[in-house]
Scaffold this active site. Structure first.
Site, PDB file in Angstrom:
ATOM      1  N   ARG A  67       0.840  -1.209   0.000  1.00  0.00           N
ATOM      2  CA  ARG A  67       0.000   0.000   0.000  1.00  0.00           C
ATOM      3  C   ARG A  67       0.875   1.259   0.000  1.00  0.00           C
ATOM      4  NH1 ARG A  67      -0.375   4.649   2.701  1.00  0.00           N
ATOM      5  NH2 ARG A  67       0.027   3.543   4.642  1.00  0.00           N
ATOM      6  N   ASP A  68       1.562   1.535   1.095  1.00  0.00           N
ATOM      7  CA  ASP A  68       2.342   2.776   1.194  1.00  0.00           C
ATOM      8  C   ASP A  68       3.466   2.769   0.166  1.00  0.00           C
ATOM      9  OD1 ASP A  68       3.040   5.249   2.165  1.00  0.00           O
ATOM     10  OD2 ASP A  68       3.476   4.606   4.200  1.00  0.00           O
ATOM     11  N   HIS A  94       5.384   4.581  12.597  1.00  0.00           N
ATOM     12  CA  HIS A  94       5.357   4.476  11.132  1.00  0.00           C
ATOM     13  C   HIS A  94       6.358   5.510  10.614  1.00  0.00           C
ATOM     14  CE1 HIS A  94       3.147   4.003   7.193  1.00  0.00           C
ATOM     15  NE2 HIS A  94       3.574   5.251   7.019  1.00  0.00           N
ATOM     16  N   HIS A 115       9.051   7.021   8.020  1.00  0.00           N
ATOM     17  CA  HIS A 115       9.645   7.088   6.678  1.00  0.00           C
ATOM     18  C   HIS A 115      11.121   7.420   6.850  1.00  0.00           C
ATOM     19  CE1 HIS A 115       6.076   6.769   3.988  1.00  0.00           C
ATOM     20  NE2 HIS A 115       5.476   6.924   5.157  1.00  0.00           N
ATOM     21  N   CYS A 158       4.367   9.143   0.061  1.00  0.00           N
ATOM     22  CA  CYS A 158       2.961   9.557   0.080  1.00  0.00           C
ATOM     23  C   CYS A 158       2.743  10.530  -1.071  1.00  0.00           C
ATOM     24  CB  CYS A 158       2.609  10.233   1.412  1.00  0.00           C
ATOM     25  SG  CYS A 158       0.964  10.989   1.426  1.00  0.00           S
ATOM     26  N   ASN A 170       9.111   3.967   3.662  1.00  0.00           N
ATOM     27  CA  ASN A 170       9.217   3.672   5.088  1.00  0.00           C
ATOM     28  C   ASN A 170      10.552   3.006   5.372  1.00  0.00           C
ATOM     29  OD1 ASN A 170       6.255   3.365   4.280  1.00  0.00           O
ATOM     30  ND2 ASN A 170       6.212   3.703   6.470  1.00  0.00           N
TER      31      ASN A 170
END
Ligand code: HMG
Ligand code: MG
Length: 304
Positions: free
Chosen positions: A17-18, A209, A211, A242, A251
């Site tokens: 996803r990310d 979370h 990055h 993002c 990340n």
């Protein structure tokens, strides 16, 4: 440092996803499925497989429904997806997921750029997500983004982030994942933020979370570990960013996290050579070199 290390840590994998949401070239649905299955095969037990957001906003995630249909589910694995609104929840329920994740920013400008709403409007929209999801038996996780800094506003008040996090937990999220969305955090800042959070929130309700834009994610993980945090998000190969946070890189790479934790004697349940292989799959499907350090150096290379 390291007076009280945990025996085990839980990794929440976000690369499908990310990681993939930020790729400009469309990645084929079957390639996404291959990546997810390689991650699960490596022992990752919590995987955020996609997002049910507007395809107009994030075209790369337009095939979310098909991805969920195609992945072969494995017992004991939690399959999760990002959901912004009631429509997203409807799609996630039809896709038979175990968990959904809502997301909101601690800074107004990033929130508006990301979901076209104020923070207050976003919380209001969650009334149609968190409660109904829980009633249907789905666990709900919450992200609070830009806790360490906003790409538009700069510094962010940890108190604002905490108020939002408390709100998400009070409404039924089992955990809040605190986002260093643009990877600006440094260790003493992380300590200050966590001191404030841990005064109000039990440690097992907090995840990090991070990055790794500036190479500080692992240093911040170590601060979190020392302060009792046991849940960390990561992305294989360091894939990601993002689309509504200029300058955001991937990340913290899953392999870098697993390598470091294993070296410290902390159990992750992840098989190092297999997760490295999953990183090779990620690199092949996006067709560019990924930045993760262990990904690039190899699991262990000994001079002959
Ligand atoms: P909007 O344009 O204000 O809302 O978008 P809307 O309700 O007018 O919807 C626009 C169109 O999208 C409509 O279609 C809706 O039906 C459709 P049209 O009538 O024009 O044909 N739509 C949907 N379609 C499918 N699924 C849905 C859905 N919702 C609406 N769920 C909205 C508001 C929230 C939808 C939009 O802004 C959006 O999708 N934003 C998502 C942005 C995003 O995914 N950002 C990246 C993830 S966040 C992140 O990466 C940070 C994180 O990793 C943590 C960290 O690093 O800090 C989590
Ligand atoms: Mg993120």
């Amino acid at each position: 440092m390291f007076d009280s290390l945990p025996e085990a840590v839980s990794i929440y994998e976000v690369s499908p996803r990310d990681g993939l949401q930020n790729e400009s070239a469309q990645v084929a649905t079957h390639a996404k499925v291959r990546l997810i299955e390689a991650l699960v095969d490596a022992g990752l037990k919590r995987v955020e497989v996609t997002s049910f957001v507007s395809p107009k906003w994030v075209p790369q995630m337009a095939d979310a429904d098909q991805v969920c249909q195609m992945i072969e589910r494995r017992e004991g694995v939690t399959y999760s997806a990002l959901v912004p609104n009631a429509r997203g929840l409807e799609r996630a329920m039809a896709a038979d997921l175990d968990e959904v994740a809502v997301f909101i920013s601690a800074s107004e400008t990033h929130n508006r750029k990301n979901v076209n709403k104020t923070v207050a409007q976003t919380l209001a929209a969650f009334e149609k997500v968190i409660g109904p999801a829980s009633q249907q038996g789905l666990r709900v996780r919450g992200y609070v983004s830009t806790v360490w800094g906003c790409p538009y506003e700069g510094d962010v008040d940890p108190e604002a982030a905490l108020t939002i996090a408390r709100e998400l937990l009070d409404r039924g999220c089992y955990q809040v994942s605190l986002g260093d969305t643009i990877g600006v955090g440094t260790p003493l800042q992380t300590r200050r933020i966590l001191e404030r959070f841990l005064a109000d929130v039990p440690r097992d309700q907090i995840a990090l979370h991070l990055h790794d834009t500036r190479g500080t994610a692992l240093a911040n993980v170590l601060v979190g570990l020392e302060m009792g945090i046991r849940d960390f998000d990561a992305s294989v190969g360091g894939l990601g960013g993002c689309p509504y946070a200029p300058g955001a890189a991937g990340n913290l790479a899953t392999e870098d996290l697993v390598y470091t934790l294993q070296g410290m004697g902390i159990e992750t349940g992840v098989d190092m050579p297999k997760v490295w292989q999953a990183g090779q799959v990620a690199e092949a499907i996006v067709g560019r070199e990924l930045p993760g350090k262990v990904h690039r150096a190899g699991v262990r290379s000994l001079a002959s």
